[in-house]
Design a protein around this motif. Structure first.
Motif, PDB file in Angstrom:
ATOM      1  N   ALA A  37       0.826  -1.208   0.000  1.00  0.00           N
ATOM      2  CA  ALA A  37       0.000   0.000   0.000  1.00  0.00           C
ATOM      3  C   ALA A  37       0.858   1.255   0.000  1.00  0.00           C
ATOM      4  O   ALA A  37       0.573   2.215  -0.723  1.00  0.00           O
ATOM      5  CB  ALA A  37      -0.932   0.002   1.212  1.00  0.00           C
ATOM      6  N   SER A  38       1.917   1.245   0.765  1.00  0.00           N
ATOM      7  CA  SER A  38       2.819   2.387   0.808  1.00  0.00           C
ATOM      8  C   SER A  38       3.493   2.605  -0.545  1.00  0.00           C
ATOM      9  O   SER A  38       3.613   3.736  -1.018  1.00  0.00           O
ATOM     10  CB  SER A  38       3.872   2.174   1.898  1.00  0.00           C
ATOM     11  OG  SER A  38       4.801   3.221   1.906  1.00  0.00           O
ATOM     12  N   ALA A  39       3.915   1.523  -1.186  1.00  0.00           N
ATOM     13  CA  ALA A  39       4.623   1.614  -2.466  1.00  0.00           C
ATOM     14  C   ALA A  39       3.745   2.149  -3.594  1.00  0.00           C
ATOM     15  O   ALA A  39       4.228   2.843  -4.485  1.00  0.00           O
ATOM     16  CB  ALA A  39       5.181   0.253  -2.851  1.00  0.00           C
ATOM     17  N   ILE A  40       2.442   1.838  -3.553  1.00  0.00           N
ATOM     18  CA  ILE A  40       1.554   2.270  -4.642  1.00  0.00           C
ATOM     19  C   ILE A  40       0.666   3.447  -4.249  1.00  0.00           C
ATOM     20  O   ILE A  40      -0.175   3.869  -5.031  1.00  0.00           O
ATOM     21  CB  ILE A  40       0.699   1.101  -5.166  1.00  0.00           C
ATOM     22  CG1 ILE A  40      -0.256   0.580  -4.089  1.00  0.00           C
ATOM     23  CG2 ILE A  40       1.569  -0.013  -5.718  1.00  0.00           C
ATOM     24  CD1 ILE A  40      -1.248  -0.452  -4.591  1.00  0.00           C
ATOM     25  N   GLY A  41       0.862   3.973  -3.041  1.00  0.00           N
ATOM     26  CA  GLY A  41       0.057   5.109  -2.591  1.00  0.00           C
ATOM     27  C   GLY A  41      -1.383   4.740  -2.320  1.00  0.00           C
ATOM     28  O   GLY A  41      -2.286   5.539  -2.497  1.00  0.00           O
ATOM     29  N   GLY A  42      -1.596   3.496  -1.860  1.00  0.00           N
ATOM     30  CA  GLY A  42      -2.952   2.998  -1.617  1.00  0.00           C
ATOM     31  C   GLY A  42      -3.421   3.212  -0.203  1.00  0.00           C
ATOM     32  O   GLY A  42      -2.664   3.630   0.677  1.00  0.00           O
ATOM     33  N   THR A  43      -4.683   2.930   0.010  1.00  0.00           N
ATOM     34  CA  THR A  43      -5.318   3.003   1.320  1.00  0.00           C
ATOM     35  C   THR A  43      -5.751   1.601   1.710  1.00  0.00           C
ATOM     36  O   THR A  43      -6.307   0.880   0.886  1.00  0.00           O
ATOM     37  CB  THR A  43      -6.552   3.929   1.278  1.00  0.00           C
ATOM     38  OG1 THR A  43      -6.130   5.218   0.843  1.00  0.00           O
ATOM     39  CG2 THR A  43      -7.217   4.031   2.627  1.00  0.00           C
ATOM     40  N   ILE A  44      -5.510   1.232   2.940  1.00  0.00           N
ATOM     41  CA  ILE A  44      -5.892  -0.091   3.421  1.00  0.00           C
ATOM     42  C   ILE A  44      -7.248  -0.008   4.107  1.00  0.00           C
ATOM     43  O   ILE A  44      -7.482   0.853   4.948  1.00  0.00           O
ATOM     44  CB  ILE A  44      -4.843  -0.636   4.405  1.00  0.00           C
ATOM     45  CG1 ILE A  44      -3.519  -0.831   3.685  1.00  0.00           C
ATOM     46  CG2 ILE A  44      -5.322  -1.938   5.041  1.00  0.00           C
ATOM     47  CD1 ILE A  44      -2.376  -1.228   4.589  1.00  0.00           C
ATOM     48  N   TYR A  45      -8.108  -0.928   3.731  1.00  0.00           N
ATOM     49  CA  TYR A  45      -9.408  -1.091   4.387  1.00  0.00           C
ATOM     50  C   TYR A  45      -9.445  -2.502   4.946  1.00  0.00           C
ATOM     51  O   TYR A  45      -9.073  -3.445   4.266  1.00  0.00           O
ATOM     52  CB  TYR A  45     -10.551  -0.900   3.389  1.00  0.00           C
ATOM     53  CG  TYR A  45     -10.579   0.482   2.786  1.00  0.00           C
ATOM     54  CD1 TYR A  45     -11.159   1.541   3.476  1.00  0.00           C
ATOM     55  CD2 TYR A  45     -10.001   0.735   1.553  1.00  0.00           C
ATOM     56  CE1 TYR A  45     -11.167   2.817   2.929  1.00  0.00           C
ATOM     57  CE2 TYR A  45     -10.003   2.002   1.001  1.00  0.00           C
ATOM     58  CZ  TYR A  45     -10.594   3.034   1.698  1.00  0.00           C
ATOM     59  OH  TYR A  45     -10.595   4.295   1.157  1.00  0.00           O
ATOM     60  N   GLY A  46      -9.874  -2.654   6.179  1.00  0.00           N
ATOM     61  CA  GLY A  46      -9.919  -3.975   6.781  1.00  0.00           C
ATOM     62  C   GLY A  46      -8.600  -4.323   7.428  1.00  0.00           C
ATOM     63  O   GLY A  46      -7.819  -3.458   7.812  1.00  0.00           O
ATOM     64  N   GLU A  47      -8.317  -5.611   7.518  1.00  0.00           N
ATOM     65  CA  GLU A  47      -7.107  -6.113   8.169  1.00  0.00           C
ATOM     66  C   GLU A  47      -5.863  -5.658   7.407  1.00  0.00           C
ATOM     67  O   GLU A  47      -5.769  -5.801   6.200  1.00  0.00           O
ATOM     68  CB  GLU A  47      -7.142  -7.636   8.216  1.00  0.00           C
ATOM     69  CG  GLU A  47      -5.967  -8.231   8.933  1.00  0.00           C
ATOM     70  CD  GLU A  47      -5.972  -9.753   8.909  1.00  0.00           C
ATOM     71  OE1 GLU A  47      -4.945 -10.320   9.289  1.00  0.00           O
ATOM     72  OE2 GLU A  47      -6.975 -10.350   8.505  1.00  0.00           O
ATOM     73  N   ALA A  48      -4.906  -5.114   8.141  1.00  0.00           N
ATOM     74  CA  ALA A  48      -3.701  -4.559   7.508  1.00  0.00           C
ATOM     75  C   ALA A  48      -2.477  -5.439   7.692  1.00  0.00           C
ATOM     76  O   ALA A  48      -1.383  -5.020   7.391  1.00  0.00           O
ATOM     77  CB  ALA A  48      -3.433  -3.169   8.068  1.00  0.00           C
ATOM     78  N   ASN A  49      -2.634  -6.654   8.174  1.00  0.00           N
ATOM     79  CA  ASN A  49      -1.472  -7.471   8.485  1.00  0.00           C
ATOM     80  C   ASN A  49      -1.226  -8.680   7.592  1.00  0.00           C
ATOM     81  O   ASN A  49      -0.254  -9.381   7.807  1.00  0.00           O
ATOM     82  CB  ASN A  49      -1.556  -7.957   9.935  1.00  0.00           C
ATOM     83  CG  ASN A  49      -1.460  -6.797  10.898  1.00  0.00           C
ATOM     84  OD1 ASN A  49      -0.721  -5.862  10.664  1.00  0.00           O
ATOM     85  ND2 ASN A  49      -2.217  -6.852  11.955  1.00  0.00           N
ATOM     86  N   PRO A  50      -2.072  -8.981   6.596  1.00  0.00           N
ATOM     87  CA  PRO A  50      -1.785 -10.196   5.830  1.00  0.00           C
ATOM     88  C   PRO A  50      -0.471 -10.089   5.060  1.00  0.00           C
ATOM     89  O   PRO A  50      -0.062  -9.016   4.635  1.00  0.00           O
ATOM     90  CB  PRO A  50      -2.961 -10.325   4.872  1.00  0.00           C
ATOM     91  CG  PRO A  50      -3.628  -9.011   4.847  1.00  0.00           C
ATOM     92  CD  PRO A  50      -3.264  -8.310   6.119  1.00  0.00           C
ATOM     93  N   SER A  51       0.186 -11.218   4.924  1.00  0.00           N
ATOM     94  CA  SER A  51       1.411 -11.283   4.139  1.00  0.00           C
ATOM     95  C   SER A  51       1.072 -11.559   2.687  1.00  0.00           C
ATOM     96  O   SER A  51       0.107 -12.244   2.380  1.00  0.00           O
ATOM     97  CB  SER A  51       2.312 -12.398   4.659  1.00  0.00           C
ATOM     98  OG  SER A  51       2.759 -12.094   5.944  1.00  0.00           O
ATOM     99  N   VAL A  52       1.890 -11.039   1.795  1.00  0.00           N
ATOM    100  CA  VAL A  52       1.720 -11.259   0.366  1.00  0.00           C
ATOM    101  C   VAL A  52       2.827 -12.196  -0.098  1.00  0.00           C
ATOM    102  O   VAL A  52       4.003 -11.858  -0.016  1.00  0.00           O
ATOM    103  CB  VAL A  52       1.787  -9.925  -0.410  1.00  0.00           C
ATOM    104  CG1 VAL A  52       1.730 -10.175  -1.903  1.00  0.00           C
ATOM    105  CG2 VAL A  52       0.685  -8.983   0.037  1.00  0.00           C
ATOM    106  N   ASP A  53       2.439 -13.370  -0.560  1.00  0.00           N
ATOM    107  CA  ASP A  53       3.398 -14.341  -1.074  1.00  0.00           C
ATOM    108  C   ASP A  53       3.520 -14.258  -2.593  1.00  0.00           C
ATOM    109  O   ASP A  53       4.557 -14.564  -3.151  1.00  0.00           O
ATOM    110  CB  ASP A  53       3.001 -15.758  -0.683  1.00  0.00           C
ATOM    111  CG  ASP A  53       3.040 -15.963   0.821  1.00  0.00           C
ATOM    112  OD1 ASP A  53       3.958 -15.425   1.473  1.00  0.00           O
ATOM    113  OD2 ASP A  53       2.143 -16.639   1.347  1.00  0.00           O
ATOM    114  N   TYR A  54       2.421 -13.875  -3.254  1.00  0.00           N
ATOM    115  CA  TYR A  54       2.458 -13.720  -4.702  1.00  0.00           C
ATOM    116  C   TYR A  54       1.358 -12.782  -5.167  1.00  0.00           C
ATOM    117  O   TYR A  54       0.393 -12.529  -4.463  1.00  0.00           O
ATOM    118  CB  TYR A  54       2.371 -15.076  -5.416  1.00  0.00           C
ATOM    119  CG  TYR A  54       1.043 -15.780  -5.295  1.00  0.00           C
ATOM    120  CD1 TYR A  54       0.109 -15.726  -6.332  1.00  0.00           C
ATOM    121  CD2 TYR A  54       0.711 -16.513  -4.167  1.00  0.00           C
ATOM    122  CE1 TYR A  54      -1.110 -16.378  -6.231  1.00  0.00           C
ATOM    123  CE2 TYR A  54      -0.496 -17.163  -4.053  1.00  0.00           C
ATOM    124  CZ  TYR A  54      -1.406 -17.100  -5.095  1.00  0.00           C
ATOM    125  OH  TYR A  54      -2.606 -17.747  -4.986  1.00  0.00           O
TER     126      TYR A  54
END
Length: 72
Positions: free
Chosen positions: A10-27
């Motif tokens: 989200a930080s890299a693309i200038g996005g806004t997080i809605y909901g849970e902010a802790n999931p990991s991205v594997d792909y």
């Protein structure tokens, strides 16, 4: 390789997080047919000439995907 946190994306693309902010991205994917496993997937809902990825969000959520990048 260490998984990326959704907050970093989200930080890299200038996005806004809605909901849970802790999931990991594997792909990352733009094709809803290629998501396996659902855990760790980040789906970019792209609005294209023939398809709108936003139409697949509900079914992907039902399958366990919890991270989406959307424009609408």
């Amino acid at each position: 390789m260490e998984a990326t946190k959704i907050t970093e994306v989200a930080s890299a693309i200038g996005g806004t997080i809605y909901g849970e902010a802790n999931p990991s991205v594997d792909y990352v994917t733009i094709d809803s047919r290629t998501i396996s496993p659902a855990k760790g997937a980040l789906f970019f809902a792209i609005n294209g000439k023939h398809q709108d990825g936003h139409h697949f969000i509900a079914s992907l959520y039902d399958k366990g995907v919890r991270a989406f990048v959307v424009s609408t």
